[in-house]
Motif scaffolding. Structure first.
Motif, mmCIF file in Angstrom:
data_model
loop_
_atom_site.group_PDB
_atom_site.id
_atom_site.type_symbol
_atom_site.label_atom_id
_atom_site.label_comp_id
_atom_site.label_asym_id
_atom_site.label_seq_id
_atom_site.Cartn_x
_atom_site.Cartn_y
_atom_site.Cartn_z
ATOM 1 N N LEU A 50 3.160 -12.623 -5.816
ATOM 2 C CA LEU A 50 3.680 -13.481 -4.759
ATOM 3 C C LEU A 50 4.377 -14.697 -5.361
ATOM 4 C CD1 LEU A 50 3.841 -13.994 -1.712
ATOM 5 C CD2 LEU A 50 1.668 -15.224 -1.881
ATOM 6 N N GLY A 51 3.773 -15.269 -6.393
ATOM 7 C CA GLY A 51 4.370 -16.430 -7.047
ATOM 8 C C GLY A 51 5.667 -16.093 -7.759
ATOM 9 N N ARG A 52 5.787 -14.872 -8.291
ATOM 10 C CA ARG A 52 6.997 -14.452 -8.998
ATOM 11 C C ARG A 52 8.081 -13.959 -8.051
ATOM 12 N NH1 ARG A 52 5.487 -11.317 -14.601
ATOM 13 N NH2 ARG A 52 4.317 -13.009 -15.588
ATOM 14 N N GLY A 53 7.748 -13.885 -6.769
ATOM 15 C CA GLY A 53 8.747 -13.446 -5.804
ATOM 16 C C GLY A 53 8.948 -11.946 -5.786
ATOM 17 N N GLU A 54 7.998 -11.196 -6.367
ATOM 18 C CA GLU A 54 8.115 -9.737 -6.365
ATOM 19 C C GLU A 54 7.721 -9.210 -4.992
ATOM 20 O OE1 GLU A 54 5.898 -7.980 -9.513
ATOM 21 O OE2 GLU A 54 6.590 -9.415 -11.005
ATOM 22 N N ALA A 55 8.462 -8.274 -4.488
ATOM 23 C CA ALA A 55 8.183 -7.689 -3.181
ATOM 24 C C ALA A 55 8.303 -6.191 -3.259
ATOM 25 C CB ALA A 55 9.142 -8.232 -2.121
ATOM 26 N N SER A 56 7.465 -5.535 -2.479
ATOM 27 C CA SER A 56 7.535 -4.080 -2.423
ATOM 28 C C SER A 56 8.722 -3.650 -1.581
ATOM 29 C CB SER A 56 6.248 -3.514 -1.810
ATOM 30 O OG SER A 56 5.129 -3.951 -2.521
ATOM 31 N N PRO A 57 9.429 -2.608 -1.978
ATOM 32 C CA PRO A 57 10.538 -2.122 -1.165
ATOM 33 C C PRO A 57 10.033 -1.540 0.136
ATOM 34 C CG PRO A 57 10.064 -0.588 -2.935
ATOM 35 C CD PRO A 57 9.220 -1.794 -3.188
ATOM 36 N N ALA A 58 10.846 -1.612 1.155
ATOM 37 C CA ALA A 58 10.449 -1.034 2.442
ATOM 38 C C ALA A 58 10.274 0.458 2.296
ATOM 39 C CB ALA A 58 11.515 -1.338 3.493
ATOM 40 N N PRO A 59 9.234 1.042 2.943
ATOM 41 C CA PRO A 59 9.000 2.464 2.828
ATOM 42 C C PRO A 59 10.123 3.269 3.476
ATOM 43 C CG PRO A 59 7.612 1.516 4.532
ATOM 44 C CD PRO A 59 8.296 0.376 3.847
ATOM 45 N N THR A 94 0.817 -1.214 0.000
ATOM 46 C CA THR A 94 0.000 0.000 0.000
ATOM 47 C C THR A 94 0.846 1.257 0.000
ATOM 48 O OG1 THR A 94 -0.144 0.202 2.427
ATOM 49 C CG2 THR A 94 -1.733 -1.254 1.346
ATOM 50 N N GLU A 95 2.166 1.111 0.251
ATOM 51 C CA GLU A 95 3.049 2.267 0.281
ATOM 52 C C GLU A 95 3.654 2.588 -1.079
ATOM 53 O OE1 GLU A 95 3.448 4.152 2.970
ATOM 54 O OE2 GLU A 95 2.057 2.868 4.064
ATOM 55 N N GLU A 96 3.462 1.723 -2.061
ATOM 56 C CA GLU A 96 3.984 2.004 -3.396
ATOM 57 C C GLU A 96 3.249 3.218 -3.969
ATOM 58 O OE1 GLU A 96 5.162 -2.469 -4.893
ATOM 59 O OE2 GLU A 96 3.124 -1.769 -5.207
ATOM 60 N N PRO A 97 3.963 4.260 -4.413
ATOM 61 C CA PRO A 97 3.315 5.500 -4.843
ATOM 62 C C PRO A 97 2.247 5.312 -5.910
ATOM 63 C CG PRO A 97 5.686 5.804 -4.646
ATOM 64 C CD PRO A 97 5.432 4.338 -4.468
ATOM 65 N N GLU A 98 2.533 4.442 -6.891
ATOM 66 C CA GLU A 98 1.569 4.297 -7.985
ATOM 67 C C GLU A 98 0.351 3.472 -7.592
ATOM 68 O OE1 GLU A 98 4.631 0.974 -8.643
ATOM 69 O OE2 GLU A 98 4.483 2.973 -7.768
ATOM 70 N N VAL A 157 -3.383 4.215 -9.453
ATOM 71 C CA VAL A 157 -4.345 5.205 -8.974
ATOM 72 C C VAL A 157 -4.217 6.496 -9.766
ATOM 73 C CG1 VAL A 157 -4.329 4.231 -6.645
ATOM 74 C CG2 VAL A 157 -2.759 6.097 -7.219
ATOM 75 N N HIS A 158 -5.261 7.305 -9.719
ATOM 76 C CA HIS A 158 -5.262 8.588 -10.425
ATOM 77 C C HIS A 158 -4.221 9.516 -9.789
ATOM 78 C CE1 HIS A 158 -6.702 12.431 -12.021
ATOM 79 N NE2 HIS A 158 -7.384 11.729 -12.923
ATOM 80 N N PRO A 159 -3.376 10.183 -10.590
ATOM 81 C CA PRO A 159 -2.306 11.010 -10.016
ATOM 82 C C PRO A 159 -2.810 12.164 -9.157
ATOM 83 C CG PRO A 159 -2.525 11.378 -12.382
ATOM 84 C CD PRO A 159 -3.357 10.188 -12.057
ATOM 85 N N ARG A 160 -4.022 12.629 -9.436
ATOM 86 C CA ARG A 160 -4.545 13.767 -8.682
ATOM 87 C C ARG A 160 -5.515 13.336 -7.577
ATOM 88 N NH1 ARG A 160 -8.200 18.830 -11.121
ATOM 89 N NH2 ARG A 160 -8.619 19.835 -9.088
ATOM 90 N N TYR A 161 -6.478 12.464 -7.910
ATOM 91 C CA TYR A 161 -7.535 12.118 -6.961
ATOM 92 C C TYR A 161 -7.175 10.938 -6.066
ATOM 93 C CZ TYR A 161 -10.114 15.046 -10.225
ATOM 94 O OH TYR A 161 -10.513 16.076 -11.033
ATOM 95 N N LYS A 162 -6.094 10.205 -6.431
ATOM 96 C CA LYS A 162 -5.639 9.062 -5.652
ATOM 97 C C LYS A 162 -6.750 8.020 -5.471
ATOM 98 C CE LYS A 162 -1.497 10.657 -5.128
ATOM 99 N NZ LYS A 162 -0.365 10.014 -5.841
ATOM 100 N N THR A 163 -7.496 7.783 -6.515
ATOM 101 C CA THR A 163 -8.531 6.752 -6.520
ATOM 102 C C THR A 163 -8.230 5.759 -7.636
ATOM 103 O OG1 THR A 163 -9.907 8.081 -8.019
ATOM 104 C CG2 THR A 163 -10.308 8.316 -5.642
ATOM 105 N N PRO A 164 -8.699 4.517 -7.512
ATOM 106 C CA PRO A 164 -8.482 3.522 -8.576
ATOM 107 C C PRO A 164 -9.436 3.790 -9.747
ATOM 108 C CG PRO A 164 -9.745 2.539 -6.799
ATOM 109 C CD PRO A 164 -9.366 3.926 -6.331
ATOM 110 N N HIS A 165 -9.113 4.792 -10.540
ATOM 111 C CA HIS A 165 -10.046 5.282 -11.552
ATOM 112 C C HIS A 165 -10.285 4.286 -12.674
ATOM 113 C CE1 HIS A 165 -6.007 6.233 -12.881
ATOM 114 N NE2 HIS A 165 -6.424 6.510 -14.100
ATOM 115 N N ARG A 166 -9.272 3.503 -13.036
ATOM 116 C CA ARG A 166 -9.429 2.593 -14.178
ATOM 117 C C ARG A 166 -10.451 1.495 -13.899
ATOM 118 N NH1 ARG A 166 -2.960 2.148 -15.789
ATOM 119 N NH2 ARG A 166 -2.783 4.236 -16.730
ATOM 120 N N PRO A 167 -10.328 0.732 -12.805
ATOM 121 C CA PRO A 167 -11.370 -0.262 -12.545
ATOM 122 C C PRO A 167 -12.724 0.364 -12.237
ATOM 123 C CG PRO A 167 -9.843 -0.132 -10.693
ATOM 124 C CD PRO A 167 -9.243 0.666 -11.813
ATOM 125 N N THR A 168 -12.712 1.565 -11.639
ATOM 126 C CA THR A 168 -13.982 2.231 -11.337
ATOM 127 C C THR A 168 -14.739 2.555 -12.615
ATOM 128 O OG1 THR A 168 -13.053 3.199 -9.309
ATOM 129 C CG2 THR A 168 -15.044 4.218 -10.201
#
Length: 506
Positions: free
Chosen positions: A487-496, A18-22, A372-383
């Motif tokens: 998770l299966g690919r072993g991708e992990a978010s960097p520590a904030p 949840t800390e990833e900017p995008e 998320v939307h760069p201005r409104y910070k909402t998941p605009h595409r799935p919405t």
């Protein structure tokens, strides 16, 4: 293979994502906002329609006790949701909780289930809202062409323009921001609750004690059919309980339970809450207590105003006031119902987009939808995507048995969350839990049994449709989700980064 299907995602990793900017949603909701969301989505057609139906057919004036029973079943599930939402404050509700406790495949199944539940729920509520608005317009002398009116029970080709328009407008509001959605919801909920309280207070002056006699009508035999007389009940237990009497109260509870559907949607906004560990339990449990109280009071007043045998099935509140010589209340109540359905529709749509967003962020659905939307910070595409699809479905689809899929999907989610609480207690006893479900595993087990019992009350056709949807979901998972899982690919978010902006793990 089984180890990959049931691989769990650590709670700490879910929070780091949840800390990833995008992918970071804006945290703007308070406990009051969450409670308003809960009240807004729970109070809908149930309080305006189901009271008359179950009083006349199942429980008589004891329908008030049926609401209490249904409220207790929901409270058991709410306690489990509150623990998870405060421990794993991430968008996705039961999907995210399942990923942390049951594994990837169960998480996918529950996420796929929630997408169906919220999508159909939004479409069905939008069509119901259209019917109320069309009725109000007719009373005012404005008539929509038949081809553009409600599709409820309609024959031939047509498009419910009001239902579609509502979904599109609410989609735009959700894109502009969750806080804006909360403000709109607050205004609408205030209007709706005012209408309900007016009915309670004004109706209390017309209560006649004789209408409560008998409070629990004598039991009557009923023919095999739907509800508690479903083929599944008869197959498993060899009997079908009667309407009225004490068992009639439980029959009624299985019906009015669906008036409570929605409090679990509050959990989908955990990631957008400023203090989720504290505020999520308050929002979930608080909204359920408020709505249960209102439901009980309304049922007591209405069955006191008019004998249960004379109550209307389609508009019991309005017709009860007509019987007392106050027909103007009918329009007032219809207005309240239409306003109430607006918030139900918006919050169901919000819940669905957050589940879809969480699944795409984990790679189980295309990552394109996790930005998320760069201005409104909402998941605009799935919405936007889901809003357009649901608008089309609501425009062309009449109310039908498909609505029952919403019910079985909700109960299935209750079962999974309750099991997940027990498993996560055992696998991660070290986690900080701001709210703890009391008497574990007793309460979760009761929640599972109560929810499964109500699932058995649904018609066999509903189980068949639900099974088909689950099979489709499994095909999608094995063809796409399993191979693209982060998770299966072993991708992990960097520590904030350290400092005020870094939340860190729980």
């Amino acid at each position: 293979m089984s180890s990959t299907l049931f691989r769990t995602k650590k709670v700490e990793q879910s929070i780091l994502d949840t800390e990833e900017p995008e992918h970071a949603l804006k945290k703007s909701l308070s406990a009051l906002d969450l409670t308003v969301f809960g009240v807004g989505v729970i109070i809908g057609t149930g309080i305006f329609v189901l009271t008359g139906t179950v009083a006349k057919n199942n429980a008589g004036p004891a329908v008030a006790l049926a609401f209490v029973v249904a409220g207790v079943v929901c409270a058991l599930a709410a306690l489990c949701y509150a623990e998870f939402a405060s421990t794993v404050p991430v968008a996705g509700s039961a999907y995210t909780f399942s990923y942390a406790s049951l594994g990837e495949l169960p998480a996918w199944i529950i996420g796929w289930d929630l997408v169906l539940e919220f999508a159909l729920g939004t479409a069905v509520v939008a069509v119901g809202w259209s019917g109320y608005i069309a009725s109000l317009l007719d009373n005012a002398g404005w008539h929509l062409p038949a081809a553009l009116g409600s599709r409820d029970g309609a024959d031939g080709f047509g498009f419910d323009i009001l239902a579609a328009a509502l979904v599109l407008v609410l989609t735009a509001i959700l894109v502009l921001g969750t806080k804006l959605s909360a403000r709109v919801t607050s205004i609408v909920v205030a209007i709706k609750v005012t209408v309900v309280l007016t009915v309670i207070v004004a109706g209390a002056f017309f209560i006649k004690g004789d209408n409560y006699d008998p409070f629990i009508p004598k039991s009557q035999a009923v023919e095999a059919g739907g509800g508690l007389n479903s083929p599944l009940i008869q197959l498993m237990f060899g009997w079908a309980p009667a309407n009225f009497g004490v068992m009639g109260i439980f029959t009624a509870a299985s019906v009015v339970f669906f008036a409570f559907i929605g409090f679990d949607v509050v959990a989908t906004a955990a990631e957008e809450t400023r203090h989720p560990q504290r505020d999520m339990p308050r929002g979930i449990i608080g909204s359920l207590i408020i709505c249960t109280t209102l439901y009980v009071l309304v049922s007591i007043v209405v069955t006191g105003m008019q004998h249960y045998t004379k109550l209307s099935i389609t508009a019991p509140l309005a017709d009860a006031f007509k019987a007392t010589g106050h027909p103007w209340f009918a329009g007032f109540i219809s207005f309240g119902a239409a306003v109430g359905l607006t918030t139900v529709c918006m919050i169901l749509l919000l819940g669905q987009t957050r589940v879809f967003f969480a699944m795409s962020r984990d790679g189980l659905l295309p990552r394109f939808f996790s930005h998320v939307h760069p201005r409104y910070k909402t998941p605009h595409r799935p919405t936007i995507l889901l809003g357009v699809i649901i608008a089309i479905v609501a425009g062309f689809t009449p109310l039908s048995e498909l609505a029952e899929l919403v019910n079985i999907g909700t109960l299935f989610a209750f079962v999974v969350v309750a099991i997940g609480v027990v498993l996560l207690r055992r696998s991660r006893p070290d986690l900080h839990r701001a709210f703890r479900t009391p008497w574990v595993p007793f309460v979760p087990i009761l929640s599972v049994l109560a929810s499964f019992w109500l699932m058995l009350n649904l018609p066999a056709e509903t189980w068949l449709r639900f099974g088909i949807w689950m099979v489709i979901g499994c095909v999608v998972y094995f063809l796409y989700g399993r191979s693209h899982s982060r998770l299966g690919r072993g991708e992990a978010s960097p520590a904030p980064a350290p400092g005020p902006g870094g939340a860190g793990p729980v």
